[in-house]
Design an enzyme around this catalytic site. Structure first.
Site, PDB file in Angstrom:
ATOM      1  CB  SER A 100     -62.741  10.696 -10.942  1.00 35.73           C
ATOM      2  OG  SER A 100     -63.407  11.020  -9.734  1.00 35.73           O
ATOM      3  CE  LYS A 101     -64.468   9.122  -5.708  1.00 36.87           C
ATOM      4  NZ  LYS A 101     -63.348   8.427  -5.006  1.00 36.87           N
TER       5      LYS A 101
ATOM      6  CE1 TYR B   6     -65.470  12.524  -5.620  1.00 40.79           C
ATOM      7  CE2 TYR B   6     -67.824  12.636  -6.056  1.00 40.79           C
ATOM      8  CZ  TYR B   6     -66.770  12.159  -5.315  1.00 40.79           C
ATOM      9  OH  TYR B   6     -67.006  11.295  -4.270  1.00 40.79           O
TER      10      TYR B   6
ATOM     11  CB  SER C 100     -69.111   8.160  -4.845  1.00 41.58           C
ATOM     12  OG  SER C 100     -70.261   8.966  -4.692  1.00 41.58           O
TER      13      SER C 100
ATOM     14  CG  ASP D 209     -49.304  15.528  -3.222  1.00 39.76           C
ATOM     15  OD1 ASP D 209     -50.298  14.882  -3.625  1.00 39.76           O
ATOM     16  OD2 ASP D 209     -48.987  16.642  -3.682  1.00 39.76           O
TER      17      ASP D 209
END
Length: 271
Positions: A158-159, A155, A142, A61
């Site tokens: 973060s990218k 999200y 992404s 993890d």
């Protein structure tokens, strides 16, 4: 080990397919993921097919800093202190949700995995790559990195970090023999949609979406060429260019409209 490459998030999706592509090019592999059984099956598949490769698996993890350090120490033992050839930071996840109503534990885990783990692993392995004066780092971002992601705010942000961090790192690494590549796929047919609750967004249900294998093949080629930013597919290249022309507020509204249907369906199903 022969030109070993470590791949995180290797139990499914793009990471799983990247392992296949790297093995096909003769690289020994260190596969890291939370789910052990898919990695073991992939290990058996890759080691039984030509060319001959060695595949190691490590269940972890990566949201835990101590675990990341343990992984690094373990790989040093397995490679007898020799540096890797490549590090592919692929592990990450998203979540479709209004930020004010989002689960904090999920947000925290996303930040830890998408940003902190990627940065920490890069810091751990990079000195060895520089010392040997050759190596490849690929961080999977992404097309979301170019956009304000309404209803997936954390999200997308973060990218954006991954893209900015890797572009800066690539410049720092000039003339070291080590390259840093940001892989920026658009919507891709993989398990990502299920984990991020994106099943009811039309543009993630398009039968013409590229496969994870398509993206992996493209990404490996870009990494080997030392390409700094690799956007997969002509439509996505057009999209990322168009983001320079539209006001950020308008982009946020467009993304919000595209993702609202999926959010509404999710809320209805949870009610």
């Amino acid at each position: 080990m022969k030109k070993p490459i470590l791949i995180t998030g290797a139990s499914s999706g793009i990471g799983y397919e990247l392992a296949k592509v790297c093995a096909a090019h003769g690289h020994d592999l260190i596969l890291v993921a939370r789910r052990e059984e898919p990695m073991k099956a992939l290990k058996a598949q890759l080691e039984s097919a030509p060319p001959p490769v060695q595949v190691l698996t490590y269940r972890a993890d990566l949201t835990c800093a101590a675990t990341r350090q343990q992984l690094f120490d373990w790989t040093q033992t397995q490679t007898q202190g020799k540096p890797l050839y490549g590090l592919i930071n692929n592990a990450g996840f998203g979540d479709l949700s209004e930020f004010a109503k989002a689960d904090w534990d999920k947000i925290d885990a996303m930040l830890q995995l998408n940003i902190v783990a990627l940065t920490h692993l890069t810091r751990l392995y990079l000195p060895g790559l520089i010392e040997q004066q050759q190596g490849r780092i690929m961080n999977v971002a992404s097309t979301a990195a170019f956009l304000p992601g309404t209803y997936m705010a954390v999200y997308y942000a973060s990218k954006a970090y991954v893209l900015s961090f890797t572009e800066a790192l690539a410049t720092e690494l000039k003339d070291t023999g080590v390259t840093a590549t940001t892989l920026c796929p658009g919507p891709t047919y993989s398990e990502f949609q299920d984990r991020a609750n994106l099943g009811d967004i039309p543009w993630f249900n398009d039968s013409t979406l590229p496969t994870a294998a398509d993206v992996a093949t493209f990404g490996y080629s870009a990494m080997e060429k030392g390409q700094r930013t690799a956007v997969h597919g002509t439509p996505n290249k057009v999209l990322t260019f168009a983001t320079r022309l539209l006001p950020r507020k308008q982009l946020a509204n467009i993304i919000g409209q595209m993702q609202k249907d999926g959010l509404d369906t999710k809320i209805t199903s949870e009610a």
